[in-house]
Design a protein around this motif. Structure first.
Motif, PDB file in Angstrom:
ATOM      1  N   ILE A  38      58.719 -30.390 -13.814  1.00 48.50           N
ATOM      2  CA  ILE A  38      58.709 -31.640 -14.564  1.00 48.50           C
ATOM      3  C   ILE A  38      59.683 -32.643 -13.960  1.00 48.50           C
ATOM      4  CG2 ILE A  38      60.475 -30.992 -16.242  1.00 48.50           C
ATOM      5  CD1 ILE A  38      57.175 -32.875 -17.021  1.00 48.50           C
ATOM      6  N   ASP A  39      60.795 -32.162 -13.370  1.00 51.35           N
ATOM      7  CA  ASP A  39      61.745 -33.076 -12.738  1.00 51.35           C
ATOM      8  C   ASP A  39      61.110 -33.789 -11.542  1.00 51.35           C
ATOM      9  OD1 ASP A  39      63.805 -32.457 -14.519  1.00 51.35           O
ATOM     10  OD2 ASP A  39      64.509 -30.786 -13.286  1.00 51.35           O
ATOM     11  N   GLU A  40      60.334 -33.050 -10.738  1.00 49.81           N
ATOM     12  CA  GLU A  40      59.667 -33.687  -9.602  1.00 49.81           C
ATOM     13  C   GLU A  40      58.586 -34.645 -10.085  1.00 49.81           C
ATOM     14  OE1 GLU A  40      57.404 -32.596  -5.383  1.00 49.81           O
ATOM     15  OE2 GLU A  40      58.235 -30.979  -6.622  1.00 49.81           O
ATOM     16  N   PHE A  41      57.862 -34.238 -11.133  1.00 49.93           N
ATOM     17  CA  PHE A  41      56.854 -35.128 -11.711  1.00 49.93           C
ATOM     18  C   PHE A  41      57.495 -36.437 -12.158  1.00 49.93           C
ATOM     19  CE2 PHE A  41      54.721 -36.511 -15.710  1.00 49.93           C
ATOM     20  CZ  PHE A  41      53.503 -36.913 -15.172  1.00 49.93           C
ATOM     21  N   TRP A  71      55.018 -22.276 -22.667  1.00 44.93           N
ATOM     22  CA  TRP A  71      55.929 -22.692 -21.603  1.00 44.93           C
ATOM     23  C   TRP A  71      56.020 -24.216 -21.531  1.00 44.93           C
ATOM     24  CZ3 TRP A  71      54.631 -25.108 -16.770  1.00 44.93           C
ATOM     25  CH2 TRP A  71      55.757 -25.342 -15.949  1.00 44.93           C
ATOM     26  N   VAL A  72      54.868 -24.891 -21.580  1.00 48.66           N
ATOM     27  CA  VAL A  72      54.887 -26.361 -21.517  1.00 48.66           C
ATOM     28  C   VAL A  72      55.619 -26.929 -22.728  1.00 48.66           C
ATOM     29  CG1 VAL A  72      53.478 -28.445 -21.395  1.00 48.66           C
ATOM     30  CG2 VAL A  72      52.763 -26.398 -20.156  1.00 48.66           C
ATOM     31  N   GLN A  73      55.417 -26.337 -23.894  1.00 51.61           N
ATOM     32  CA  GLN A  73      56.144 -26.776 -25.087  1.00 51.61           C
ATOM     33  C   GLN A  73      57.650 -26.625 -24.881  1.00 51.61           C
ATOM     34  OE1 GLN A  73      54.798 -27.987 -28.324  1.00 51.61           O
ATOM     35  NE2 GLN A  73      56.950 -28.631 -28.287  1.00 51.61           N
ATOM     36  N   SER A  74      58.068 -25.530 -24.265  1.00 52.24           N
ATOM     37  CA  SER A  74      59.501 -25.324 -24.025  1.00 52.24           C
ATOM     38  C   SER A  74      60.065 -26.355 -23.050  1.00 52.24           C
ATOM     39  CB  SER A  74      59.751 -23.900 -23.511  1.00 52.24           C
ATOM     40  OG  SER A  74      59.306 -23.732 -22.168  1.00 52.24           O
ATOM     41  N   VAL A  75      59.253 -26.723 -22.051  1.00 50.48           N
ATOM     42  CA  VAL A  75      59.673 -27.770 -21.116  1.00 50.48           C
ATOM     43  C   VAL A  75      59.852 -29.087 -21.858  1.00 50.48           C
ATOM     44  CG1 VAL A  75      58.942 -29.161 -19.139  1.00 50.48           C
ATOM     45  CG2 VAL A  75      58.652 -26.679 -19.083  1.00 50.48           C
ATOM     46  N   ALA A  76      58.898 -29.412 -22.717  1.00 48.65           N
ATOM     47  CA  ALA A  76      58.978 -30.659 -23.481  1.00 48.65           C
ATOM     48  C   ALA A  76      60.158 -30.645 -24.439  1.00 48.65           C
ATOM     49  CB  ALA A  76      57.674 -30.878 -24.242  1.00 48.65           C
ATOM     50  N   ASP A  77      60.413 -29.504 -25.055  1.00 51.74           N
ATOM     51  CA  ASP A  77      61.558 -29.406 -25.969  1.00 51.74           C
ATOM     52  C   ASP A  77      62.868 -29.665 -25.244  1.00 51.74           C
ATOM     53  OD1 ASP A  77      59.831 -28.772 -28.041  1.00 51.74           O
ATOM     54  OD2 ASP A  77      60.186 -26.608 -27.920  1.00 51.74           O
ATOM     55  N   GLU A  78      62.937 -29.239 -23.997  1.00 50.77           N
ATOM     56  CA  GLU A  78      64.173 -29.394 -23.226  1.00 50.77           C
ATOM     57  C   GLU A  78      64.305 -30.766 -22.594  1.00 50.77           C
ATOM     58  OE1 GLU A  78      66.420 -27.436 -19.296  1.00 50.77           O
ATOM     59  OE2 GLU A  78      64.568 -26.551 -20.071  1.00 50.77           O
ATOM     60  N   ILE A  79      63.200 -31.269 -22.012  1.00 45.22           N
ATOM     61  CA  ILE A  79      63.250 -32.476 -21.178  1.00 45.22           C
ATOM     62  C   ILE A  79      62.738 -33.723 -21.906  1.00 45.22           C
ATOM     63  CG2 ILE A  79      62.494 -33.474 -18.966  1.00 45.22           C
ATOM     64  CD1 ILE A  79      64.319 -31.056 -18.663  1.00 45.22           C
ATOM     65  N   GLY A  80      61.819 -33.526 -22.873  1.00 43.59           N
ATOM     66  CA  GLY A  80      61.205 -34.669 -23.554  1.00 43.59           C
ATOM     67  C   GLY A  80      59.862 -35.069 -22.977  1.00 43.59           C
TER      68      GLY A  80
END
Length: 202
Positions: A38-41, A71-80
Motif C-alpha cells: 500500500i505504501d508503494e501504491f 488482510w486488506v481490512q487490516s491494511v486499511a485499519d493501519e494505513i487508512g
C-alpha cells in the motif's frame, strides 16, 4: 477522484505469482512477481488528485478469500487505505451466503468479483466454461448480494454479453460494475462491431 479498481499484494499470497510465468492475455508479468505494498501504491498516486480507492480481489487461492479480505481490512485499519473492498466468492456453489457472511465481518466490504470470462482462445480463458452468466445457480447466488447491499463486478468477453445482460435483468436489486471496459480483445472491424453491440446490450 476515486481509483475504483486497484490491487496491492504480498507475493507469497498469490499462487499465480509464485511459479514460472504462464501465457496470459495481458502478456508478460515478470515485473510484478514481487510484493506491491500500500505504501508503494500511495507513492504511485502522488500528484494524481486521487483521494480514495477500492481494492479488488487479486486471485488469491479461492479457499483463502476470507483471508484476503481480512488482510486488506487490516491494511486499511493501519494505513487508512483502501476505502472499500471487492472480495471473492464462488457463486457456483449451492448457497454462497456462508461465504458472504464470513466476508461481511470486514467493515470495508462492498462487493464481489468472480471472474466469469471464458474465451475460445485457451490463452484468454479464466472461467471453466462460457456459460456461467446463464447458470441458474450462479444467478440465484448473485441475487443474494442485494441482501448485503453489495455490488457484483462483472467480467465477461463479448460472446458472453447477451447472457450477462440477462443476468443483470434477473438481479434488478444488484448493482453491476463492468470490468475492463468489456474486455475488447478482437480489434478487427467485425470484432469491434460485435463488442459494440454487446456493450449496448449491457
Amino acid at each position: 477522484m476515486i481509483d475504483a479498481h486497484h490491487h496491492v499484494w504480498r507475493q507469497k499470497d498469490l499462487p499465480w505469482l509464485l511459479g514460472p510465468e504462464q501465457p496470459r492475455i495481458f502478456g508478460s508479468y515478470k515485473s510484478i512477481m514481487r510484493d506491491y505494498t500500500i505504501d508503494e501504491f500511495l507513492s504511485d498516486l502522488e500528484g494524481t488528485g486521487i483521494t480514495k480507492s477500492v481494492y479488488v480481489q487479486a486471485n488469491w487461492a479461492p479457499n483463502w478469500a476470507a483471508d484476503e479480505a481480512a488482510w486488506v481490512q487490516s491494511v486499511a485499519d493501519e494505513i487508512g487505505w483502501p476505502h472499500a473492498i471487492v472480495g471473492y466468492a464462488d457463486f457456483t456453489v449451492e448457497d454462497v451466503r456462508p461465504q458472504l457472511d464470513r466476508l461481511a465481518k470486514n467493515e470495508l466490504m462492498r462487493g464481489i468479483r468472480q471472474q466469469l470470462h471464458w474465451h475460445s482462445n485457451p490463452l484468454y480463458r479464466f472461467a471453466p466454461h462460457g456459460g456461467l452468466p446463464a447458470d441458474p445457480t450462479v444467478r440465484r447466488n448473485i441475487a443474494h448480494l442485494a441482501d448485503y447491499d453489495w455490488c457484483f463486478d462483472l467480467q465477461v468477453f463479448e460472446a458472453q454479453m447477451n447472457d450477462a445482460a440477462s443476468l443483470a435483468d434477473e438481479c434488478p436489486e444488484v448493482t453491476f460494475v463492468l470490468q475492463h471496459a468489456g474486455m475488447l480483445e478482437d480489434t478487427s472491424k467485425e470484432g469491434t462491431r460485435n463488442w459494440e453491440a454487446g456493450m449496448k446490450k449491457l
